[in-house]
Write an enzyme that holds these catalytic residues in place. Structure first.
Site, mmCIF file in Angstrom:
data_model
loop_
_atom_site.group_PDB
_atom_site.id
_atom_site.type_symbol
_atom_site.label_atom_id
_atom_site.label_comp_id
_atom_site.label_asym_id
_atom_site.label_seq_id
_atom_site.Cartn_x
_atom_site.Cartn_y
_atom_site.Cartn_z
ATOM 1 N N TRP A 151 -11.907 -2.268 -7.751
ATOM 2 C CA TRP A 151 -12.666 -1.929 -8.961
ATOM 3 C C TRP A 151 -13.432 -0.627 -8.788
ATOM 4 C CZ3 TRP A 151 -11.289 -4.613 -13.049
ATOM 5 C CH2 TRP A 151 -10.853 -5.939 -12.887
ATOM 6 N N ASP A 207 0.837 -1.208 0.000
ATOM 7 C CA ASP A 207 0.000 0.000 0.000
ATOM 8 C C ASP A 207 0.872 1.257 0.000
ATOM 9 O OD1 ASP A 207 -2.415 1.332 -0.027
ATOM 10 O OD2 ASP A 207 -2.637 1.336 2.149
ATOM 11 N N HIS A 210 2.217 3.642 -8.921
ATOM 12 C CA HIS A 210 2.048 2.217 -9.243
ATOM 13 C C HIS A 210 3.230 1.735 -10.080
ATOM 14 C CE1 HIS A 210 -1.832 2.331 -7.442
ATOM 15 N NE2 HIS A 210 -2.402 3.064 -8.382
ATOM 16 N N LEU A 252 10.725 -20.626 -5.209
ATOM 17 C CA LEU A 252 9.817 -19.653 -4.581
ATOM 18 C C LEU A 252 8.432 -19.799 -5.205
ATOM 19 C CD1 LEU A 252 9.455 -17.007 -2.797
ATOM 20 C CD2 LEU A 252 9.789 -15.736 -4.922
ATOM 21 N N GLU A 265 -12.291 -4.859 -4.019
ATOM 22 C CA GLU A 265 -12.838 -3.511 -3.823
ATOM 23 C C GLU A 265 -12.148 -2.461 -4.701
ATOM 24 O OE1 GLU A 265 -14.161 -6.127 -1.361
ATOM 25 O OE2 GLU A 265 -12.134 -5.534 -0.844
ATOM 26 N N ARG A 280 -1.176 9.484 -9.604
ATOM 27 C CA ARG A 280 -1.103 8.254 -8.803
ATOM 28 C C ARG A 280 -0.453 7.099 -9.569
ATOM 29 N NH1 ARG A 280 -4.284 7.478 -4.457
ATOM 30 N NH2 ARG A 280 -4.485 5.312 -5.073
#
Ligand code: IPE
Ligand code: IPE
Ligand code: MG
Length: 241
Positions: free
Chosen positions: A64, A15, A32, A126, A62, A28
């Site tokens: 979306w 986050d 990302h 992994l 959520e 924003r």
């Protein structure tokens, strides 16, 4: 780092991308994009840190609800990531898995994911779980539906449904529960992440925003984990320390 008592499964709520960008006066989506760099570094660092399973919460059921342009940009980034990283993941022994409900992601992203999972299925250094269109409640409801279907078909006795059987119907079937859940960006909440599996996970919240999260931050979280006494309901004396 002390290689003893390292978490076998580390799960991360990535986050703070939006705030990282906003702090710099950028859109924003730039956050990302930087976040993808952090993903690359942490995937490379996880096996050396003793984690055989790494789960990354990349897009919730959520998310979306966000502005359509941000959702589109996230899907585009995901596509680029899968295309550009597949060769390295495969070469480094990473086995890719997808946690979340199929069907809602764009068809091309789904196809890339299915191909990447098939191409890396035999790897074992992994296990990298990407939680995409993932919600803990959604996952539990899908498992309940599957068990109801089996019961209705006479394949299973409802009284025989155990925690083990329920767990085997979740997207994480066959994997150990997360020992350590890390959340970057400072919020102390789960936001619908691994609600079933995280029942005894140690929680580590850091104010560091995801694009700034480095290998050293991962090691700091693991050292915190190593300092905890896990009691699983017993007393401190019983677990003996
Ligand atoms: C996490 O960063 C990434 C996703 C949820 C896809 P955010 O985009 O939530 O960043 P903040 O919390 O707004 O800073
Ligand atoms: C959680 O972050 C989901 C992911 C990191 C993918 P959010 O930014 O969506 O969580 P809330 O809305 O602040 O709880
Ligand atoms: Mg957020």
């Amino acid at each position: 780092m002390n290689q003893q008592n390292t978490p076998a499964h580390v799960a991360i709520i990535m986050d703070g991308n939006g705030r990282w960008a906003q702090k710099r006066g950028m859109p924003r989506i730039m956050g990302h994009r930087e976040g993808v760099r952090a993903v690359r570094d942490i995937v490379r660092a996880a096996p050396g840190a003793g984690a055989g399973v790494l789960t990354l919460y990349a897009f919730s059921t959520e998310n979306w609800k966000r502005p359509v342009l941000e959702v589109q940009a996230l899907m585009a980034l995901l596509k680029t990531y899968l295309q550009s990283e597949l060769a390295e993941l495969a070469a480094n022994g990473v086995s890719l898995r997808w946690l979340g409900e199929r069907g809602k992601l764009p068809a091309d992203v789904q196809k890339l994911l299915e191909n990447a999972m098939a191409a890396t299925a035999a790897n074992s250094r992994l296990v990298l779980n990407l939680a995409l269109n993932y919600g803990g409640r959604n996952e539990i409801v899908r498992a309940a539906r599957e068990l109801a279907r089996r019961a209705k078909a006479g394949e299973i006795d409802p009284a025989a449904i155990s925690e083990e059987i329920f767990g085997s119907c979740l997207d994480t079937a066959g994997l150990p529960d997360p020992d350590l859940v890390i959340r970057t960006g400072g919020e102390s909440r789960l936001s619908n992440f691994l609600l079933w599996q995280a029942s005894y996970a140690e929680l580590y919240v850091t104010d560091t925003l995801w694009p700034d999260f480095t290998r050293d931050d991962l090691l700091a979280a693991i050292r915190y984990f190593q300092s905890r006494q896990r009691r699983f309901g017993e007393t401190g004396e019983q677990v003996g320390r």
